[in-house]
Motif scaffolding. Structure first.
Motif, short mmCIF file in Angstrom:
data_model
loop_
_atom_site.label_atom_id
_atom_site.label_comp_id
_atom_site.label_asym_id
_atom_site.label_seq_id
_atom_site.Cartn_x
_atom_site.Cartn_y
_atom_site.Cartn_z
N LEU A 373 0.66 -1.09 0.04
CA LEU A 373 0.14 -0.05 -0.03
C LEU A 373 0.84 1.14 0.03
O LEU A 373 0.75 2.30 -0.89
N LEU A 374 1.81 1.18 0.94
CA LEU A 374 2.76 2.41 0.77
C LEU A 374 3.61 2.49 -0.42
O LEU A 374 3.85 3.74 -0.90
N LEU A 375 3.88 1.62 -0.97
CA LEU A 375 4.80 1.47 -2.22
C LEU A 375 4.01 2.16 -3.40
O LEU A 375 4.36 2.93 -4.02
N LEU A 376 2.46 1.60 -3.36
CA LEU A 376 1.66 2.36 -4.49
C LEU A 376 1.43 3.55 -4.18
O LEU A 376 1.43 4.77 -4.96
N ALA A 377 1.41 4.22 -2.96
CA ALA A 377 1.05 5.73 -2.57
C ALA A 377 2.43 6.28 -2.93
O ALA A 377 2.56 7.40 -3.46
N LEU A 378 3.59 5.80 -2.83
CA LEU A 378 4.87 6.50 -3.03
C LEU A 378 4.99 6.60 -4.67
O LEU A 378 5.51 7.74 -5.12
N LEU A 379 4.56 5.53 -5.35
CA LEU A 379 4.87 5.85 -6.91
C LEU A 379 3.61 6.67 -7.44
O LEU A 379 4.11 7.38 -8.33
N PHE A 380 2.67 6.99 -6.58
CA PHE A 380 1.52 8.00 -6.96
C PHE A 380 1.87 9.41 -6.52
O PHE A 380 1.21 10.36 -7.05
N LEU A 381 2.79 9.49 -5.71
CA LEU A 381 2.99 10.81 -5.05
C LEU A 381 3.38 11.77 -6.25
O LEU A 381 2.66 13.03 -6.16
#
Length: 390
Positions: A373-381
């Motif tokens: 979840l946090l990796l997806l969020a980081l990629l979406f930043l």
């Protein structure tokens, strides 16, 4: 003392009264003849009411913050007094199991309904008394108050229960809330001019706020899934007895909490980093913490994973809250704070079910989910920063 300092004490007292109950709900439920599922419903129902009603309280606070804070704190006190009273009657055999559980659940639902007024109103209050350049440090102070109370509350609750019985923390919480209400009434100044009209409704799908609400939900879901399963994980990974597990997990969680409080209460306030920086640093730290938990084989590596996760949360959560506040106008602060609290409550409500469900499939499952979840969020930043004007 500044208005922000007074608000820190207000929120600290409110969360302290709640977290005191953490160590006693399980044993109290067993003493009253309730099942583990019924005890779990107390927390789920509490979070459900926060999810449903936080937007309402945030909207209502646009007419004035202080009355909503007072109503929330007094309702919280009344609900805890009722919970303690019903539990006492259950202990004495006056209320039977068939009637006892619904009444206890009703008291917890009332507690969730009224406590959902406190956090969004506090966040909107911070927005009222800070400029845009100081918004992040103000929101971090609220996070520090929350974290500090969660660290101290369980220890206080356990001590009260050992000295005076399992119901002592419940009535103590009600008493703390009454004193807190008196403090707010006498000392805390109003931050919203009288006669101000409530703002129009703010949709959670508004493009200014929806990506940030989704990020806040993901952060809370992953964090709560970790908290609900970490004791099992320590015991299974390190092959510990029950007593050893309590000792090791207790030490690691204290470290986790201290790191999160230090990051929010000291580091973020000293540096004054904007939301973009907080999210860009916090998400990778959180991911690293989850990855360490997946592969850890020793206590200190597990503890380090928790500490890194605490640091990541300590950076990212105030980043989300400040970003939401900055993404909307000054007349929408209560509205966006209510939506933020609702999204976080949804994460807290689903986290225990998702975490324990994944743990049954694979012990590493909750932490793989958190890292993903946090990796997806980081990629979406980068996309988030283009869409949300901060």
């Amino acid at each position: 003392m500044s208005a922000l300092g007074l608000l820190f004490l207000t929120l600290f007292n409110s969360v302290l009264g709640l977290s005191i109950l953490f160590p006693i709900l399980g044993p109290l439920g067993r003493e009253l003849g309730l099942s583990e599922v019924q005890v779990g419903l107390f927390s789920t129902g509490y979070a459900l009411m926060q999810f449903l009603l936080s937007p309402y309280w945030g909207r209502r606070s646009e007419r004035g913050r202080k009355p909503v804070l007072l109503l929330g704190i007094l309702g919280f006190a009344a609900s805890f007094f009722l919970f303690g009273l019903f539990a006492l009657l259950g202990q004495k055999g006056v209320l039977s199991g068939g009637l006892l559980f619904p009444l206890l659940l009703l008291a917890r639902l009332l507690g969730g309904a009224f406590s959902s007024a406190t956090l969004p109103t506090a966040q909107a209050y911070v927005a009222d008394v800070t400029g845009r350049e100081n918004r992040t440090t103000g929101m971090a102070l609220l996070g520090a108050a929350f974290g500090l109370a969660v660290i101290l509350g369980p220890a206080l609750g356990a001590g009260l229960a050992a000295l005076f019985g399992l119901l002592a923390p419940v009535f103590f919480s009600a008493g703390i809330a009454l004193l807190n209400a008196l403090f707010v009434h006498l000392v805390l100044p109003e931050s919203k001019p009288r006669g101000t009209e409530a703002g129009a409704r703010l949709s959670p799908f508004d493009p200014r706020v929806f990506p940030l609400l989704l990020l806040g939900f993901a952060l809370n879901l992953s964090s709560v899934a970790l908290e609900q399963t970490i004791a099992f994980y320590f015991q299974d990974r390190l092959l510990l007895s029950g007593v050893e597990t309590a000792q090791k997990v207790g030490l690691a969680l204290v470290l986790y909490g201290i790191v999160a409080v230090f990051v929010q209460g000291v580091l973020v306030r000293k540096t004054g980093w904007p939301p973009k920086v907080l999210l860009s640093l916090g998400l990778p730290l959180g991911i690293l913490g989850f990855v360490l938990l997946v592969y850890a084989k020793t206590f200190w590596v597990l503890a380090l994973g928790l500490a890194l996760q605490g640091a990541g949360q300590g950076l990212a959560l105030p980043g989300v809250t400040a970003a939401l506040s900055l993404a909307v106008g000054e007349g929408e602060q209560g509205l966006v704070a209510g939506l933020n609290s609702s999204a976080q409550a949804l994460g807290r409500m689903l986290g225990p079910m998702v975490g324990t469900g994944l743990y049954r499939l694979a012990p590493e499952g909750p932490y793989v989910l958190g890292a993903s979840l946090l990796l997806l969020a980081l990629l979406f930043l980068p996309v988030l920063f283009r869409r949300v004007k901060l």
